[in-house]
Design a protein around this motif. Sequence first.
Motif, PDB file in Angstrom:
ATOM      1  N   SER A  79       0.877  -1.192   0.000  1.00 41.25           N
ATOM      2  CA  SER A  79       0.000   0.000   0.000  1.00 41.25           C
ATOM      3  C   SER A  79       0.903   1.228   0.000  1.00 41.25           C
ATOM      4  O   SER A  79       1.133   1.834   1.040  1.00 41.25           O
ATOM      5  CB  SER A  79      -0.995   0.004   1.154  1.00 41.25           C
ATOM      6  OG  SER A  79      -0.496  -0.615   2.296  1.00 41.25           O
ATOM      7  N   CYS A  82       0.172   7.364  -0.601  1.00 46.63           N
ATOM      8  CA  CYS A  82      -0.872   7.854  -1.518  1.00 46.63           C
ATOM      9  C   CYS A  82      -0.758   9.360  -1.762  1.00 46.63           C
ATOM     10  O   CYS A  82      -1.379   9.887  -2.679  1.00 46.63           O
ATOM     11  CB  CYS A  82      -2.244   7.509  -0.962  1.00 46.63           C
ATOM     12  SG  CYS A  82      -2.459   8.057   0.721  1.00 46.63           S
ATOM     13  N   THR A  86      -3.234  11.897  -4.197  1.00 47.05           N
ATOM     14  CA  THR A  86      -4.520  12.284  -3.574  1.00 47.05           C
ATOM     15  C   THR A  86      -5.098  13.530  -4.227  1.00 47.05           C
ATOM     16  O   THR A  86      -4.378  14.435  -4.643  1.00 47.05           O
ATOM     17  CB  THR A  86      -4.395  12.581  -2.056  1.00 47.05           C
ATOM     18  OG1 THR A  86      -3.206  13.314  -1.861  1.00 47.05           O
ATOM     19  CG2 THR A  86      -4.366  11.357  -1.222  1.00 47.05           C
ATOM     20  N   GLU A 122      -2.804  -1.515  -3.018  1.00 50.52           N
ATOM     21  CA  GLU A 122      -3.895  -0.603  -2.619  1.00 50.52           C
ATOM     22  C   GLU A 122      -3.421   0.823  -2.787  1.00 50.52           C
ATOM     23  O   GLU A 122      -2.253   1.131  -2.520  1.00 50.52           O
ATOM     24  CB  GLU A 122      -4.239  -0.897  -1.152  1.00 50.52           C
ATOM     25  CG  GLU A 122      -5.307  -0.022  -0.546  1.00 50.52           C
ATOM     26  CD  GLU A 122      -4.798   1.183   0.231  1.00 50.52           C
ATOM     27  OE1 GLU A 122      -5.634   1.986   0.672  1.00 50.52           O
ATOM     28  OE2 GLU A 122      -3.565   1.340   0.383  1.00 50.52           O
ATOM     29  N   ASN A 123      -4.294   1.693  -3.270  1.00 53.42           N
ATOM     30  CA  ASN A 123      -3.955   3.120  -3.296  1.00 53.42           C
ATOM     31  C   ASN A 123      -5.232   3.957  -3.340  1.00 53.42           C
ATOM     32  O   ASN A 123      -6.329   3.403  -3.342  1.00 53.42           O
ATOM     33  CB  ASN A 123      -3.026   3.453  -4.462  1.00 53.42           C
ATOM     34  CG  ASN A 123      -2.033   4.552  -4.062  1.00 53.42           C
ATOM     35  OD1 ASN A 123      -2.395   5.719  -3.973  1.00 53.42           O
ATOM     36  ND2 ASN A 123      -0.792   4.181  -3.786  1.00 53.42           N
ATOM     37  N   VAL A 124      -5.063   5.260  -3.384  1.00 53.58           N
ATOM     38  CA  VAL A 124      -6.243   6.131  -3.355  1.00 53.58           C
ATOM     39  C   VAL A 124      -6.978   6.137  -4.701  1.00 53.58           C
ATOM     40  O   VAL A 124      -6.388   5.835  -5.742  1.00 53.58           O
ATOM     41  CB  VAL A 124      -5.871   7.602  -3.021  1.00 53.58           C
ATOM     42  CG1 VAL A 124      -5.623   7.777  -1.552  1.00 53.58           C
ATOM     43  CG2 VAL A 124      -4.725   8.096  -3.871  1.00 53.58           C
ATOM     44  N   SER A 153     -15.565   0.888  -2.021  1.00 56.42           N
ATOM     45  CA  SER A 153     -15.699   1.622  -0.766  1.00 56.42           C
ATOM     46  C   SER A 153     -16.401   0.713   0.243  1.00 56.42           C
ATOM     47  O   SER A 153     -17.263  -0.081  -0.142  1.00 56.42           O
ATOM     48  CB  SER A 153     -16.529   2.887  -1.033  1.00 56.42           C
ATOM     49  OG  SER A 153     -16.595   3.667   0.122  1.00 56.42           O
ATOM     50  N   ARG A 163     -14.726   5.094   1.986  1.00 57.48           N
ATOM     51  CA  ARG A 163     -13.269   5.107   1.865  1.00 57.48           C
ATOM     52  C   ARG A 163     -12.965   4.517   0.486  1.00 57.48           C
ATOM     53  O   ARG A 163     -12.538   3.353   0.367  1.00 57.48           O
ATOM     54  CB  ARG A 163     -12.643   4.267   2.994  1.00 57.48           C
ATOM     55  CG  ARG A 163     -11.138   4.434   3.136  1.00 57.48           C
ATOM     56  CD  ARG A 163     -10.581   3.604   4.282  1.00 57.48           C
ATOM     57  NE  ARG A 163      -9.185   3.897   4.445  1.00 57.48           N
ATOM     58  CZ  ARG A 163      -8.699   4.882   5.203  1.00 57.48           C
ATOM     59  NH1 ARG A 163      -9.505   5.629   5.921  1.00 57.48           N
ATOM     60  NH2 ARG A 163      -7.407   5.111   5.266  1.00 57.48           N
ATOM     61  N   ARG A 165     -11.247   3.408  -2.537  1.00 59.87           N
ATOM     62  CA  ARG A 165      -9.844   3.111  -2.826  1.00 59.87           C
ATOM     63  C   ARG A 165      -9.730   2.292  -4.115  1.00 59.87           C
ATOM     64  O   ARG A 165     -10.650   1.575  -4.490  1.00 59.87           O
ATOM     65  CB  ARG A 165      -9.202   2.305  -1.671  1.00 59.87           C
ATOM     66  CG  ARG A 165      -9.028   3.105  -0.379  1.00 59.87           C
ATOM     67  CD  ARG A 165      -7.992   4.187  -0.544  1.00 59.87           C
ATOM     68  NE  ARG A 165      -7.745   4.954   0.660  1.00 59.87           N
ATOM     69  CZ  ARG A 165      -8.344   6.102   0.975  1.00 59.87           C
ATOM     70  NH1 ARG A 165      -9.281   6.594   0.185  1.00 59.87           N
ATOM     71  NH2 ARG A 165      -8.024   6.757   2.069  1.00 59.87           N
ATOM     72  N   TYR A 167      -7.815  -0.792  -5.984  1.00 63.25           N
ATOM     73  CA  TYR A 167      -7.113  -2.028  -5.644  1.00 63.25           C
ATOM     74  C   TYR A 167      -6.639  -2.712  -6.929  1.00 63.25           C
ATOM     75  O   TYR A 167      -7.402  -2.776  -7.911  1.00 63.25           O
ATOM     76  CB  TYR A 167      -8.039  -2.981  -4.876  1.00 63.25           C
ATOM     77  CG  TYR A 167      -8.534  -2.388  -3.570  1.00 63.25           C
ATOM     78  CD1 TYR A 167      -7.753  -2.449  -2.417  1.00 63.25           C
ATOM     79  CD2 TYR A 167      -9.759  -1.737  -3.504  1.00 63.25           C
ATOM     80  CE1 TYR A 167      -8.185  -1.875  -1.231  1.00 63.25           C
ATOM     81  CE2 TYR A 167     -10.198  -1.154  -2.320  1.00 63.25           C
ATOM     82  CZ  TYR A 167      -9.404  -1.231  -1.192  1.00 63.25           C
ATOM     83  OH  TYR A 167      -9.833  -0.650  -0.029  1.00 63.25           O
ATOM     84  N   ILE A 311      -5.943   0.768   6.082  1.00 62.15           N
ATOM     85  CA  ILE A 311      -6.865   0.263   5.058  1.00 62.15           C
ATOM     86  C   ILE A 311      -8.130  -0.272   5.725  1.00 62.15           C
ATOM     87  O   ILE A 311      -8.120  -0.571   6.914  1.00 62.15           O
ATOM     88  CB  ILE A 311      -6.202  -0.898   4.284  1.00 62.15           C
ATOM     89  CG1 ILE A 311      -5.694  -1.952   5.272  1.00 62.15           C
ATOM     90  CG2 ILE A 311      -5.078  -0.410   3.408  1.00 62.15           C
ATOM     91  CD1 ILE A 311      -5.165  -3.199   4.622  1.00 62.15           C
TER      92      ILE A 311
END
Length: 326
Positions: A79, A82, A86, A122-124, A153, A163, A165, A167, A311
């Motif tokens: 992860s 981010c 963002t 994983e990231n924003v 989310s 949230r 994100r 993936y 996360i």
Amino acid sequence: MEEKKSQLRVLELYSGIGGMHFALQKLNIDFKVVLAVDINPLANQIYNENFGKIAKHYDISTLTKEQLDALRCDLWTLSPSCQPYTRLGKQQGHADPRAAAFLHVLEILPTCSYKPKFIFIENVFGFETSWTAEKCREVLKASGYVFHEVLLSPFQIGIPNSRLRWYGLARLKRDEIENSWNPKLSFPDKAETIRPINNYLDKEVNMEKHSVPVDILQKYGHQLDIVKPSDTHSCCFTRGYTHLVQGSGSVLQMSDHEDIKKAFLENRYDLCLRYFTVREIARIMGFPEEFTWQASGASDKAMYRLLGNSINIHVVSALQKELLMN
Ligand SMILES: C[S@@+](CC[C@H](N)C(=O)[O-])C[C@H]1O[C@@H](n2cnc3c(N)ncnc32)[C@H](O)[C@@H]1O
């Protein structure tokens, strides 16, 4: 002790407080996190308080092919920072120095002799349109992986929190002719039933410690996202929770019947508005009750930061299941 052949060996990069590790624990599979890597000493301390001596202080941009090969891991979880991607940041993407470590991993993956069978990233939301994401797709394809991307989310799987994100799920091709992979992710577009917030609240809360201060209400009251225990939504809790007002997470209105807007107009601030506790946010994010940080001595402020960086374990675990078990 002899190692079992079927045991999944995991490398957790950007491990923070161990969200990926907790998510894997929910799957009931035989796995071992061989190494967790982070540059934040407090995060590592909390990781190790929960899992034993696994997290080590390394800068990921210094990891070598030899080190990665020696670990012989079947799953890499990542992860990456981010901030370069963002919405609210400068959006410098790959030019941001904080993107360098992930680009380094992308550079050495193709050279590795022992490539992981699975990679979970994983990231924003917003990462998917970046140059780095394009590079990531390119490298994974060239290194023999099929890749699937999804935006998700927690409220989509019944959790009262947003949230969103990005993936990325990658798996080594099963044979030469396999070109794409479209797992049938079994998530509805919207969960039919979202559990209300009151399911995640502490039984007793020190109101003196958690009340939203009157000066914040006076200056910024109208910018707060205020939710009630009976509500089924709350905003994403970020690393700025409790010291940034807008967009850093919801606050709770404990007096169910008060008309808050009217009260603000009348300059009344005795409204029983409080911040979510660290434990409540951890619970919403899927951390188990056994999750502990007390021995590290981390302050609430530090914990809000670490959780804000972490996360949603429910979401990640559901996706890891798709990656590893289907
Ligand atoms: C988005 S957070 C990941 C959080 C983690 N998944 C969790 O559950 O807490 C990114 C993490 O990467 C770490 N980090 C950033 N750059 C790094 C680098 N070059 N080497 C190692 N860790 C790094 C940060 O300290 C932070 O804990």
